[in-house]
Each structure stands twice: as structure tokens, then as C-alpha cells.
Write a protein that holds these residues in place. Structure first.
Motif, PDB file in Angstrom:
ATOM      1  N   PHE A 127       3.598  99.655 -28.712  1.00 12.59           N
ATOM      2  CA  PHE A 127       3.777 101.102 -28.699  1.00 12.59           C
ATOM      3  C   PHE A 127       3.243 101.605 -27.371  1.00 12.59           C
ATOM      4  N   LEU A 128       4.105 102.254 -26.593  1.00 11.26           N
ATOM      5  CA  LEU A 128       3.682 102.839 -25.321  1.00 11.26           C
ATOM      6  C   LEU A 128       3.960 104.335 -25.348  1.00 11.26           C
ATOM      7  N   TYR A 129       2.898 105.093 -25.167  1.00 18.17           N
ATOM      8  CA  TYR A 129       2.988 106.554 -25.064  1.00 18.17           C
ATOM      9  C   TYR A 129       2.933 106.876 -23.572  1.00 18.17           C
ATOM     10  N   TYR A 130       4.132 107.170 -23.006  1.00 15.93           N
ATOM     11  CA  TYR A 130       4.236 107.480 -21.581  1.00 15.93           C
ATOM     12  C   TYR A 130       4.295 108.991 -21.426  1.00 15.93           C
ATOM     13  N   VAL A 136      -0.108 105.780 -20.958  1.00 12.73           N
ATOM     14  CA  VAL A 136      -0.058 105.912 -19.511  1.00 12.73           C
ATOM     15  C   VAL A 136       0.369 107.334 -19.179  1.00 12.73           C
ATOM     16  N   GLY A 137      -0.403 108.009 -18.310  1.00 10.43           N
ATOM     17  CA  GLY A 137      -0.006 109.327 -17.840  1.00 10.43           C
ATOM     18  C   GLY A 137      -1.013 110.402 -18.178  1.00 10.43           C
ATOM     19  N   LYS A 138      -0.499 111.609 -18.344  1.00 12.27           N
ATOM     20  CA  LYS A 138      -1.355 112.777 -18.576  1.00 12.27           C
ATOM     21  C   LYS A 138      -1.966 112.723 -19.979  1.00 12.27           C
ATOM     22  N   TRP A 139      -3.271 112.863 -20.080  1.00 14.20           N
ATOM     23  CA  TRP A 139      -3.988 112.772 -21.344  1.00 14.20           C
ATOM     24  C   TRP A 139      -4.253 114.169 -21.925  1.00 14.20           C
ATOM     25  N   HIS A 140      -5.139 114.906 -21.337  1.00 18.52           N
ATOM     26  CA  HIS A 140      -5.468 116.301 -21.694  1.00 18.52           C
ATOM     27  C   HIS A 140      -5.855 116.471 -23.159  1.00 18.52           C
ATOM     28  N   LEU A 141      -6.580 115.482 -23.685  1.00 22.07           N
ATOM     29  CA  LEU A 141      -7.155 115.584 -25.027  1.00 22.07           C
ATOM     30  C   LEU A 141      -8.670 115.406 -24.989  1.00 22.07           C
ATOM     31  N   GLY A 142      -9.241 115.532 -23.788  1.00 18.16           N
ATOM     32  CA  GLY A 142     -10.680 115.418 -23.654  1.00 18.16           C
ATOM     33  C   GLY A 142     -11.152 113.979 -23.571  1.00 18.16           C
ATOM     34  N   ALA A 152      10.886  92.136 -36.606  1.00 16.50           N
ATOM     35  CA  ALA A 152      11.026  92.966 -37.791  1.00 16.50           C
ATOM     36  C   ALA A 152      10.615  94.390 -37.466  1.00 16.50           C
ATOM     37  N   GLN A 153       9.743  94.535 -36.480  1.00 14.60           N
ATOM     38  CA  GLN A 153       9.269  95.853 -36.064  1.00 14.60           C
ATOM     39  C   GLN A 153       9.763  96.128 -34.642  1.00 14.60           C
ATOM     40  N   PRO A 154      10.326  97.294 -34.406  1.00 10.70           N
ATOM     41  CA  PRO A 154      10.792  97.586 -33.045  1.00 10.70           C
ATOM     42  C   PRO A 154       9.621  97.915 -32.126  1.00 10.70           C
ATOM     43  N   ASN A 155       9.792  97.643 -30.843  1.00 11.62           N
ATOM     44  CA  ASN A 155       8.906  98.277 -29.863  1.00 11.62           C
ATOM     45  C   ASN A 155       9.148  99.778 -29.942  1.00 11.62           C
ATOM     46  N   ILE A 156       8.132 100.557 -29.592  1.00 14.84           N
ATOM     47  CA  ILE A 156       8.257 102.012 -29.641  1.00 14.84           C
ATOM     48  C   ILE A 156       7.800 102.580 -28.303  1.00 14.84           C
ATOM     49  N   LEU A 157       8.689 103.312 -27.648  1.00 20.74           N
ATOM     50  CA  LEU A 157       8.388 103.943 -26.367  1.00 20.74           C
ATOM     51  C   LEU A 157       8.529 105.451 -26.524  1.00 20.74           C
ATOM     52  N   PHE A 158       7.403 106.150 -26.419  1.00 17.19           N
ATOM     53  CA  PHE A 158       7.410 107.608 -26.405  1.00 17.19           C
ATOM     54  C   PHE A 158       7.448 108.068 -24.949  1.00 17.19           C
ATOM     55  N   ILE A 159       8.473 108.794 -24.565  1.00 18.52           N
ATOM     56  CA  ILE A 159       8.557 109.399 -23.239  1.00 18.52           C
ATOM     57  C   ILE A 159       8.354 110.900 -23.434  1.00 18.52           C
ATOM     58  N   TYR A 160       7.207 111.393 -22.977  1.00 25.91           N
ATOM     59  CA  TYR A 160       6.773 112.754 -23.303  1.00 25.91           C
ATOM     60  C   TYR A 160       6.650 113.551 -22.016  1.00 25.91           C
ATOM     61  N   VAL A 161       7.554 114.510 -21.832  1.00 29.05           N
ATOM     62  CA  VAL A 161       7.606 115.310 -20.616  1.00 29.05           C
ATOM     63  C   VAL A 161       6.750 116.562 -20.816  1.00 29.05           C
ATOM     64  N   PHE A 163      -5.883 103.029 -29.091  1.00 31.60           N
ATOM     65  CA  PHE A 163      -5.145 102.438 -27.982  1.00 31.60           C
ATOM     66  C   PHE A 163      -5.865 101.190 -27.454  1.00 31.60           C
ATOM     67  N   ASP A 164      -5.066 100.176 -27.091  1.00 32.34           N
ATOM     68  CA  ASP A 164      -5.618  98.974 -26.467  1.00 32.34           C
ATOM     69  C   ASP A 164      -5.744  99.125 -24.960  1.00 32.34           C
ATOM     70  N   TYR A 165      -4.891  99.959 -24.373  1.00 31.30           N
ATOM     71  CA  TYR A 165      -4.869 100.118 -22.911  1.00 31.30           C
ATOM     72  C   TYR A 165      -4.626 101.571 -22.580  1.00 31.30           C
ATOM     73  N   CYS A 166      -5.277 102.041 -21.506  1.00 27.99           N
ATOM     74  CA  CYS A 166      -5.003 103.396 -21.027  1.00 27.99           C
ATOM     75  C   CYS A 166      -5.098 103.459 -19.511  1.00 27.99           C
ATOM     76  N   PHE A 167      -4.198 104.220 -18.924  1.00 27.26           N
ATOM     77  CA  PHE A 167      -4.225 104.565 -17.504  1.00 27.26           C
ATOM     78  C   PHE A 167      -3.893 106.041 -17.441  1.00 27.26           C
ATOM     79  N   LEU A 168      -4.872 106.860 -17.085  1.00 25.00           N
ATOM     80  CA  LEU A 168      -4.786 108.283 -17.361  1.00 25.00           C
ATOM     81  C   LEU A 168      -4.932 109.176 -16.143  1.00 25.00           C
TER      82      LEU A 168
END
Length: 514
Positions: free
Chosen positions: A273-276, A132-138, A32-41, A159-164
Motif C-alpha cells: 500500500f503506497l499513499y502518494y 511519500v509526499g505531503k503529510w500535514h497530520l502533525g 490474492a490481494q491487490p497492491n494499492i496505490l493512493f494518488i492524492y492531489v 506505515f513501514d516507510y515514510c518520506f515526507l
């Protein structure tokens, strides 16, 4: 230190994790809910992709995403610099309300625990959330000891998981952080990090810097970026120790996707939800040898090709896991383009006829359209109508729009600047915002095709003097009709004083909203 795998390993990894040996991917039951992938360049300009008109460089994977999805021609990041844009994206609030600025490498967590965030909202809706990726929010609360547990951070704000990458590649510490720890850190070799204002680059540690040992550099850098040398690149700030934890910039197109693919494969049975967040095409532009010299534009062009390839790997993963049909993909950039941002990498000399900001004036750091009008694509097969859209909207609107999609009722103090625009994002309508704030080192306002830029007495001479970008900073009001003058060359403020007054009043109203 993570090592690069074989060129096809990312795709094979997703296959192995999603299928039994020799079997085709399972067809998942539609959620009922889509997976959500943010690809942020990072630092990708409106004109940097072939689907947006670039001819000197080709981006076939993103072009495919655009052909299968909805490409927006008037979509904007929330601010013309990275930390503020990321803050607005994840909170649904304009960055100026937090006095957000580009953060130093040792800054405390900008989004404080307890603040409503997009990942926290999605967790309430049953999503597993990862970054996953560049954080730069302190990270942390200030005076962070990188050898101890690193918190608060992403795990404390939804977030449940982070690799930064903790901040940016051009700032120390040059290490990965996974969950609450520096990855591969040897307790017998503690990591020391220091940031000073010493313009001479004198390190408090016995480590080479860009100024003391320029012969060790892969590329020269300006004084600001001439601190400790890691992997042949001098950075902002100083670090010592932690040798086993040091990253190699060349590994980024493998290290980060590998973690992203593992997360998607592990969580594919439930909505995720993955914020890449890419490091590309931010400086230092040190690409994997596979992409070195593959463009005509030097390291910046090579980094665009590398970014396009990684995007393709993420999309192939969705296919191999059998979840592409039920995944909402958002692709965009955190701000406009910059060529010379601290390192001598021939970005200017090899530019040729390429126009990183397309037809728009300015770039990163600028209040002109080139600073915040960015390539933006959404894809969700069967749910988002493919094509092009002129709808006006801002990344700050993603929070409320996703809440609208999911039927999530926002609380009074949640995402206060975010506007629910799911019909415009999905292609049911081309009607976006009627009014939109723009933010750089001053504020602007869009109202249809009219663009107002607020005057300021503050001065930022380095934007033009060092970065060679027109910042749009002026002590006089500016007014442009973008339908006739997309390059913002003809200031009409004196011709339409009533419109200037009305738009200035509207901007002030938005600023003063609680």
C-alpha cells in the motif's frame, strides 16, 4: 539535498530495479490481494482535469487513467480542508469528531498511536505500507526538536516507510523527513524552528523574511506567508540553520516520485500500500523548469501539468514492474480548488474561461459542492468496470470498502464512519450512499439530490474577504435540489420546511453517534 535526475530517470530506475539487464519485466503471480496505490492531489478542483471537462488545460495521463478505470461524478473528500480530509481518509472517521483543523507546522501527531488506521489494517493483512509526499497530520508529541528522532509519526500509526514534506510547502521547516530523521541534516548546523503570531513577520532568528527582504522573493506573499525565506519563497513561520537539509520546491516532481518508485520496486513481490500525497497544486506553486510557462494559466496551470506528468510516471512504473494488472489505483484530491491562497502567482489574472470547480459553487474552505466534490478515479484492470458512475460516496468510505474487498472484519471501534461500498466503487453497482455528511466550517448533509447546510452563528469572513470563495456560512438553514440546481443558487429551505427539519435531525443523529 536531493537533486533532480535526468528527465527519464524515474522510468529507467523502475526498469533497473525490476529487471535484469536486457530482460523484459517478469510476469508476477497474481496475488490474492491487490497492491494499492493512493494518488492524492492537493487543492485539485472538479473542473481542473480534461477528463472532467476542462478545455483550457489537458491532462493526458490522468485521462488515460480515467479511460481505463471508473470515473466518479459525485465522489467527495471528507472535508473542505486538507488536514481534516487526510485524517478521515486514513482513519475512516469524520474529522469533526477529532475537532480536526488545518494544522500549524509544529503540531503534534493528530492520529495518535493505537488509533485504528487504514495502513495498520493493511499490515494485519500482510501488506507493506508506505507514505511519500505531503503529510500535514502533525509529528511528535509537541515541542518537537527537529535535530533529534522525530516520533511519533507515520511509522507509529501503521506505515513501514515514510518520506515526507512534514506539513506543507508554505510552512517551515522546509526540509524532508525520512523515517525518523530530517534528511541530510548536519549536526554541526542544527535546525531551529519557531512559529509566532507576530503579524510583522519579525523573526526570532537572524534570517531574512518576506517582510524584511522582499527583494529576495520569487513571488510576493501576504503577511501570513511572509516569514523566513527559503529558496526565494517566504513561508509561514521561522527557521534557521539546517542549511544542508533545505529542499528546493522545483525538485518535488523528482524527489518524491523517486522515493515512491523505489518503494514499489522493492516491495513488488508482496502486496503493498503506497499513499502518494502530492504537494501540487498547493501554494507556493514553484514548478520545475520543465513545466514553467507550459500552460496558459500561470504557475497554477503549470503545476497541474506537472502533477499530470508525475502521475504518468507512477503509472509507467506499474507497467514496467509488471504489476499494473494487480494494482488498485485510487486518484483524487484532498479538497476543492483555491486560486489566491497567499502568494501572488497570477492564478486569478490568468484563469481565463477555466472553471476550477466545474459547475459547482465554492471551493476549498467551502461547504458548497465545490469544496468537497472532487475528481475521483479508480482503476484495477479486470476488477473495476471502466466507465462513469454517479454513485454518491466519500473518501471516509475507502477504509471499510477496502476491508470489504479483502474480507477483513472491522472491529467495533474501527472506522466507525466508514461505509463498505466496494460494489459501487468497482462498478458492480451504481448505488452508493443514501445519506452523506459534508464538512467545512459548518456541516452539510446530502440525501440523494437534496443538499442541506446547517446554519451557524460562527463567522469566517476571511473565506470570502481574503480567499474570494463563497463559504456557504449562514445563520439561516439552506436547502438545495442539486438535480435542478447544481450550482446551489436557489435556497428552498422556506419552501420545504419539513425536509429541512428531517435532514437537520438526521445530521444531528450522525453528529451524536458514539
Amino acid at each position: 539535498m536531493l537533486k533532480p535526475t535526468l528527465l527519464c530517470s524515474l522510468f529507467l530506475l523502475s526498469l533497473c530495479l525490476s529487471c535484469s539487464s536486457g530482460a523484459a519485466p517478469e510476469e508476477p503471480t497474481a496475488n490474492a490481494q491487490p497492491n494499492i496505490l493512493f494518488i492524492y492531489v492537493d487543492d485539485l478542483g472538479y473542473g481542473d482535469l480534461s477528463c472532467y471537462g476542462a478545455t483550457d488545460i489537458q491532462t493526458p495521463n490522468i485521462d488515460r487513467l480515467a479511460s481505463e478505470g471508473r470515473l466518479f461524478t459525485d465522489a467527495h473528500c471528507a472535508a473542505a480542508t486538507c488536514s481534516p480530509s487526510r485524517y478521515a481518509l486514513l482513519t475512516g472517521n469524520y474529522a469533526f469528531r477529532q475537532k480536526a483543523a488545518v494544522l500549524p507546522g509544529d503540531a503534534p501527531l493528530m492520529i495518535r498511536p493505537g488509533t485504528p488506521t487504514l495502513p495498520a489494517m493493511l499490515k494485519e493483512e500482510g501488506y507493506r505500507t508506505g507514505v511519500v509526499g505531503k503529510w500535514h497530520l502533525g509529528l511528535g508529541d509537541g515541542d518537537l526538536d527537529w535535530n533529534e528522532e522525530i516520533k511519533p509519526g507515520p511509522l507509529e500509526i501503521g506505515f513501514d516507510y515514510c518520506f515526507l514534506l512534514p506539513s506543507t510547502g508554505d510552512r517551515v521547516p522546509s526540509v524532508y523527513v525520512e523515517q525518523h530523521e530530517v534528511l541530510n541534516l548536519d549536526p554541526a548546523d542544527p535546525l531551529q524552528v519557531s512559529f509566532t503570531d507576530d503579524p510583522s513577520g519579525g523573526s526570532p532568528y537572524d534570517t531574512p523574511t518576506g517582510l524584511s527582504h522582499p527583494e529576495l522573493l520569487k513571488m510576493p506573499a501576504d503577511t501570513q506567508h511572509s516569514g523566513t525565506i527559503i529558496n526565494g519563497v517566504s513561508r509561514i513561520g521561522f527557521m534557521a540553520g539546517g542549511e544542508a537539509a533545505h529542499f528546493r520546491d522545483e525538485d518535488f516532481p523528482y524527489s518524491f516520485p523517486e522515493k515512491a518508485i523505489q518503494f514499489m520496486a522493492q516491495e513488488k513481490g508482496q502486496p503493498f500500500f503506497l499513499y502518494y500525497a502530492f504537494h501540487d497544486i498547493h501554494v507556493p506553486r514553484i514548478v520545475h523548469p520543465r513545466f514553467e510557462g507550459k500552460s496558459k494559466m500561470g504557475p497554477r496551470g503549470d503545476a497541474i501539468l506537472q502533477m499530470d506528468w508525475v502521475t504518468g510516471q507512477l503509472m509507467k512504473t506499474l507497467d514496467s514492474l509488471g504489476i499494473a494488472e494487480n494494482t488498485l489505483v485510487f486518484f483524487s484530491s484532498d479538497n476543492g480548488p483555491v486560486l489566491d491562497d497567499g502568494y501572488t502567482d497570477q492564478a486569478v489574472e490568468k484563469l481565463g474561461d477555466h472553471q476550477p470547480a466545474g459547475p459547482y459553487r465554492g471551493g476549498k474552505y467551502s461547504i458548497y459542492e465545490g469544496g468537497n466534490r472532487v475528481p475521483t478515479i479508480l482503476r484495477w484492470p479486470g476488477k473495476i468496470t471502466p466507465g462513469r458512475s454517479t454513485a454518491l460516496w466519500n473518501q471516509v468510505d475507502l477504509y471499510a470498502s477496502i476491508a470489504e474487498l479483502l474480507g477483513h472484519e472491522l472491529q467495533e471501534a474501527e472506522a466507525k464512519d466508514s461505509k463498505a461500498l466496494w460494489p459501487a466503487l468497482s462498478g458492480q453497482s451504481d448505488e452508493g450512499r443514501s445519506v452523506m455528511l459534508e464538512e467545512a466550517f459548518t456541516l452539510g448533509l446530502r440525501q440523494g439530490q437534496w443538499k442541506y447546510i446547517a446554519p451557524t452563528e460562527k463567522e469566517f469572513p476571511w473565506i470570502k474577504g481574503i480567499k474570494d470563495i463563497e463559504g456557504g456560512i449562514s445563520t439561516e438553514p439552506q436547502l438545495y435540489n442539486l438535480s435542478e440546481d447544481p450550482g446551489e443558487q436557489n435556497n428552498l429551505a422556506a419552501t420545504y420546511p419539513d425536509k429541512v427539519q428531517a435532514m437537520a435531525a438526521e445530521l444531528e443523529r450522525i453528529q451524536n453517534q458514539d
